[in-house]
Design a protein around this motif. Structure first.
Motif, PDB file in Angstrom:
ATOM      1  N   ASP A   1      92.217  59.072  71.326  1.00 55.29           N
ATOM      2  CA  ASP A   1      92.388  58.289  70.099  1.00 55.29           C
ATOM      3  C   ASP A   1      92.993  59.131  68.987  1.00 55.29           C
ATOM      4  O   ASP A   1      93.870  58.668  68.244  1.00 55.29           O
TER       5      ASP A   1
ATOM      6  N   LEU B   1      89.989  51.194  73.533  1.00 54.42           N
ATOM      7  CA  LEU B   1      90.592  51.739  72.318  1.00 54.42           C
ATOM      8  C   LEU B   1      89.677  51.478  71.131  1.00 54.42           C
ATOM      9  O   LEU B   1      89.046  50.423  71.042  1.00 54.42           O
TER      10      LEU B   1
ATOM     11  N   ALA C   1      97.542  55.786  77.074  1.00 57.84           N
ATOM     12  CA  ALA C   1      96.238  56.165  76.534  1.00 57.84           C
ATOM     13  C   ALA C   1      95.425  56.807  77.645  1.00 57.84           C
ATOM     14  O   ALA C   1      95.663  56.557  78.830  1.00 57.84           O
TER      15      ALA C   1
ATOM     16  N   ALA D   1      97.629  50.982  77.130  1.00 58.18           N
ATOM     17  CA  ALA D   1      96.208  51.154  77.405  1.00 58.18           C
ATOM     18  C   ALA D   1      95.922  50.856  78.870  1.00 58.18           C
ATOM     19  O   ALA D   1      96.735  50.245  79.565  1.00 58.18           O
TER      20      ALA D   1
END
Length: 583
Positions: free
Chosen positions: A400, A437, A387, A427
């Motif tokens: 996202d 997130l 991420a 993440a």
């Protein structure tokens, strides 16, 4: 002969020096090539010397320019362009960038501003208060440099397990091809699967010791003979020292036990033997209960064991102990009480929950990674690309929106796959333990691995609080490579593993043994501490291409060093149990 790891190291140095020189784009290409060279399943130098240049050209991330440099290095031992770059930037880049927070760009700045070339130069500049005056630095950076100098000076003296063990396997295969060798095995820290090793120790049982030594030093892979004699020899293969000792077959088991170590284990075992009227050494186990002076000679007393290693332990009424446990962390008492663990094996592993694809910094498609996992016989497989967030190399993390798009792509591949495919993400655990997130993304995912990638110089109290915050987050399933360390490069976070593990156990969050040989994080003693608190363990490869799924080998043995049993490992569980754990 140059090993894959040695060739890869040259291109990693290339990338670091280019980055230090503020060159854009090229460093990433060189690092990707280095990773694929290191992970290549066959010795590249052998293929080049056999005239098979095509194997080099077909390595992912290796174009014509890099391919020609690989061939140049194999054939000449150097790369002219790298030599020129070294002359332009005479920096001990590998040493200096082992300082936490000092990357290639920082090293380049320090060279240009202060003339820093070596760790000694850096220490002198920091102690003189000159570093803090460089734009972008400051007193905290200067203090950090001084605190990490000792680490940077010592770690480079040892080889990574993942680089040394494949060579050890080659040595064993060569010795096994010699008719006069009855048995052979690695010893020392490499047999105990420590994450770094000083050199490769090998034992061979033979009645023709001098002949075997002669064959060994003449082995085609040997680059340099360091020394040799009738009972032992030392050579250098690439950048790694290999020490061979020959013993008569009747004493092989005793020598194997003795030279495997660890020193602390052997001292405790010898004391255990003395209490029972026995004497242990590299020649055997001796009953000295009726001997007035048992220290009068190495072979004093009645020899009761020595041909096999198991016999050495049996002579003391103990079961054989796996080498990974021999660190004097309670294994002798556990053996005496019949409480040795049944250690996890690679055959127990049913899947991998932390791997990468070309969506972030991996090299292959989702379908290619899933197919490789199915070929390994896995029941399930998790894609966990990066991420977006602090510390992600090259801005390769997914937003996202991109994560949600990838989830759909993973579902499509999973629908046609032979195995269960988890849609996951890696993440970033920020400095406060948060992951950033959205609720929509969290709801869409099957597995969330959360890992620290930045702010790795926090003090122990802050780091511990940070990781506890992360494992208490109900969205996080696995705390990935908890310290963030890179072996021989950076020490990572210093934290209270027992406190973090206690919180992880309470909140059903697994702690990862990251199997990348540059990480092996958690490590053996940390795994043992985590299990004592009841925390579940995940053994993941962090693979960026199919070939590195083989990294599971290093992770499993590292977990074994922490006394891990199959039921402790979430990816050794059946699918339904794992699904339930993943909330």
């Amino acid at each position: 002969m140059a090993t894959n790891a040695e060739i890869a190291a040259r291109f990693e140095e290339f990338a670091d020096l280019l980055e230090a020189d503020d060159v854009e784009y090229k460093p990433r290409a060189y690092r990707r090539a280095a990773e694929n060279i290191r992970a290549h399943p066959s010795p590249i130098a052998d293929r080049v010397e056999a005239g098979d240049r095509e194997v080099v050209e077909n390595i992912d991330g290796v174009g014509d320019a890099i391919s020609s440099k690989i061939v140049e290095y194999v054939e000449t031992g150097k790369i002219e362009e790298l030599e020129e770059l070294r002359a332009e930037l005479p920096i001990d880049i590998a040493d200096i960038t082992r300082i936490e927070g000092v990357g290639p760009k920082t090293a380049g700045t320090l060279y240009r501003e202060l003339g820093v070339q070596t760790l000694d130069d850096l220490e002198d500049a920091a102690e003189a208060g000159e570093v803090r005056d460089v734009k972008g630095f400051g007193p905290k950076t200067e203090e950090n440099i001084l605190e990490n100098l000792e680490f940077a000076r010592t770690v480079g003296q040892r080889q990574l397990l993942g680089e040394a063990r494949p060579l050890a396997d080659d040595v064993l295969a060569f010795l096994e091809s010699i008719d006069a060798v009855e048995r052979c095995e690695v010893a020392g820290s490499i047999r105990r699967w420590r994450e770094t090793i000083g050199d490769v120790d090998v034992l061979a049982a033979t009645d023709a010791g001098e002949a075997v030594i002669e064959r060994f030093v003449d082995w085609d892979s040997v680059d340099d003979e360091i020394e040799s004699g009738p009972e032992k020899a030392s050579v250098r293969v690439g950048e790694i020292r290999v020490d061979l000792r020959v013993v008569v077959p009747a004493e092989f088991g005793a020598a194997l036990q003795y030279f495997t170590g660890s020193k602390d284990h052997n001292v405790s075992l010898r004391n255990y033997a003395i209490d029972r009227g026995m004497k242990l050494n590299e020649y055997g186990a001796f009953d000295v209960s009726d001997i007035d002076d048992p220290d009068s000679g190495q072979r004093v007393g009645e020899r009761v064991a020595g041909e096999t290693e198991a016999g050495m332990y049996e002579a003391l009424g103990l079961p054989w102990m796996p080498p990974e446990l021999r660190e004097d962390r309670g294994e002798i008492a556990a053996a005496e009480n019949g409480e040795l663990p049944t250690l996890v094996t690679r055959d127990d592993i049913r899947g991998d929950c932390h791997t990468h694809t070309e969506w972030s910094d991996g090299n292959n498609t989702i379908a290619e990674m899933v197919a490789a996992a199915a070929e390994r016989g896995y029941d399930y497989f998790g894609i966990a690309d990066h991420a977006d967030g602090p510390g992600v190399v090259g801005g390769m993390g997914l937003s996202d929106t991109e994560i949600l798009e990838q989830v759909e792509a993973i579902r499509e591949v999973g629908a046609a796959a032979e195995i269960e495919v988890f849609a996951g993400i890696e993440a970033n655990v920020d400095a406060d333990g948060e992951i950033g997130l959205s609720d929509e993304v969290i709801e869409a995912l099957d597995v969330i691995v959360a890992s620290p990638h930045s702010a790795l110089d926090q003090d122990a109290e802050t780091a511990t609080e940070r990781l506890i915050n992360a494992v208490e987050n109900p969205s996080i399933d696995v705390l990935g490579h908890p310290s963030g360390r890179l072996l021989n490069q950076r020490s990572g976070l210093d934290y209270d593993i027992s406190a973090v593990a206690n919180a992880a156990a309470e909140h059903d969050t697994a702690l990862e043994v990251n199997s990348d040989p540059r990480r092996l994080d958690l490590w053996g003693s940390a795994v043992q501490a985590a299990l004592e608190e009841g925390a579940p363990i995940a053994i993941n490869t962090d693979s960026h291409q199919p070939s590195t799924l083989e990294y599971m080998r290093w992770g499993v043995h590292t977990a074994r060093r922490g006394w891990t049993e199959p039921d402790d490992v979430i990816n050794a569980w059946e699918l339904e149990r794992l699904r339930e754990f993943l909330h």
